[in-house]
Design an enzyme around this catalytic site. Sequence first.
Site, PDB file in Angstrom:
ATOM      1  N   LYS A 115      15.781  -7.164   6.083  1.00  0.00           N
ATOM      2  CA  LYS A 115      16.149  -7.328   7.488  1.00  0.00           C
ATOM      3  C   LYS A 115      14.903  -7.635   8.317  1.00  0.00           C
ATOM      4  O   LYS A 115      13.834  -7.064   8.087  1.00  0.00           O
ATOM      5  CB  LYS A 115      16.834  -6.045   7.984  1.00  0.00           C
ATOM      6  CG  LYS A 115      17.395  -6.142   9.409  1.00  0.00           C
ATOM      7  CD  LYS A 115      18.129  -4.864   9.797  1.00  0.00           C
ATOM      8  CE  LYS A 115      18.690  -4.968  11.213  1.00  0.00           C
ATOM      9  NZ  LYS A 115      19.475  -3.780  11.603  1.00  0.00           N
ATOM     10  N   SER A 128      24.854   0.351  12.612  1.00  0.00           N
ATOM     11  CA  SER A 128      24.433  -0.996  12.224  1.00  0.00           C
ATOM     12  C   SER A 128      24.277  -1.234  10.730  1.00  0.00           C
ATOM     13  O   SER A 128      24.009  -2.353  10.319  1.00  0.00           O
ATOM     14  CB  SER A 128      23.111  -1.352  12.917  1.00  0.00           C
ATOM     15  OG  SER A 128      23.318  -1.598  14.282  1.00  0.00           O
ATOM     16  N   SER A 155      24.159  -4.315  13.684  1.00  0.00           N
ATOM     17  CA  SER A 155      23.204  -5.392  13.823  1.00  0.00           C
ATOM     18  C   SER A 155      22.752  -5.985  12.491  1.00  0.00           C
ATOM     19  O   SER A 155      22.146  -7.051  12.459  1.00  0.00           O
ATOM     20  CB  SER A 155      21.966  -4.872  14.566  1.00  0.00           C
ATOM     21  OG  SER A 155      21.302  -3.863  13.811  1.00  0.00           O
TER      22      SER A 155
END
Length: 493
Positions: free
Chosen positions: A79, A183, A159
């Site tokens: 990420k 998330s 997210s």
Amino acid sequence: MSELTSLTIAEARQKLRAKEITAIELTEAYISAIDAANGRLNAYIKVTPDLARVMAKNSDERIAAGKAGELEGIPLGIKDLFATVGVHTQACSHILDGFEPRYESTVTQNLWDDGAVMLGKLNMDEFAMGSSNETSYYGPVINPWRAAGSNQQLVPGGSSGGSAAAVAAHLCAGATATDTGGSIRQPAAFTGTVGIKPTYGRCSRWGTVAFASSLDQAGPIARDVRDAAILLKSMASVDAKDTTSVDLPVPDYEAALGQSLKGMKIGIPNEYRVDGMPDEIETLWRQGIAWLKEAGAEIVDISLPHTKYALPAYYIVAPAEASSNLARYDGVRYGLRVDGKDIVDMYEKTRAAGFGKEVKRRIMIGTYVLSAGYYDAYYIRAQKVRTLIKRDFELAFDAGVDAILTPATPSSAFGVADENLAADPVKMYLNDIFTVTVNMAGLPGIAVPAGLDHKGLPLGLQLIGKPFDEETLFKTAHVIEQAAGRFTPAKWW
């Protein structure tokens, strides 16, 4: 999907150690898959094929020498919130344009120390603020799943949407992610993958771009429960560079899989039955209860009375911390700089151009609730509510409950650019209704796929555990996974 990219981490690990495949072969298969699919899914914002090949070659050499690490030769996606030396790290924000860290985050360093291979940086909501991966400066991620008979593009959740989409589409063996209010778990539920948010303090936050420091926690997204257990064991560690890191030994989470649930108590909180929740979610929840009961667990009703205050309290605490954390981005030392007539003008123009709409909204909310005259009315009150939420969980666990079962999300994946959600941010925030309590209390939570809705889209269940009792979550989630089966999207990309 090639035969190699369809392997789970556990399967690939076995084949690599048996020398049936090489790390180079496995890595090349993923690089080819990314090249073919990323233009449609937008899961990766930066692919690092040359670095991946070097890391894979080194892995093959260590395997040949009998020095294989726990994740030797396993290709992962990272990420874009984790600092990676010399590799683009922007939190998917324009304001960090061109930023390449000179240091490695503790979580990614742990993975490299165990032999993992980096395929690239994954798309995400800007500064991890979002529930749909539509706030990224690099555009939305597209969910590999589609509703039956429809070509509508769906969001993967947020997210960590890039992480979830890449894992579901077999563009990496597993991925790092972060969870501030859901998330990891919400995108996992939207994509038929497994995601665990560990206990606060289990994984170091050092080198991870901060959103809300008292809520942020790193964790993995993987194809199944076993892979998630393997990844978390490598990601977790005590770290002197993170003062919130807890000095506890990291268990062998994989060893917990297959253990009996007999004698366990699973709590079912009535407060999670919310108005407007689809019947399918309620039915799935009941099915999950039945599976755990069949496995020997005792089901007990519990009350978490302050749950209804969790979402409003979260959307005070998280933006308040974000407004403080994001004050450091001013165009002076790194990232985007927009020239102005003086330094104040430069600050204002840089921040106006660099931050996206959702990030600006949350900074303004946070600045407002921290301002004189409102601090006591909002921020202090929200922190008091947070204490009450934590106390609710403590009372349930003190009464003998071992884990709590809830839905993971109030719906399946929704469409990209949904007009109703775009017009009303509060509706978007409601996606976190089942997940924020876990962050507010600092507890571990795992989302595991449990079925499909009437449109053929994945739905997940969530298990919440005691602090640092991720082992119980893994063994319980494994039972649900064994009963429900695994879910893979039909390939269209």
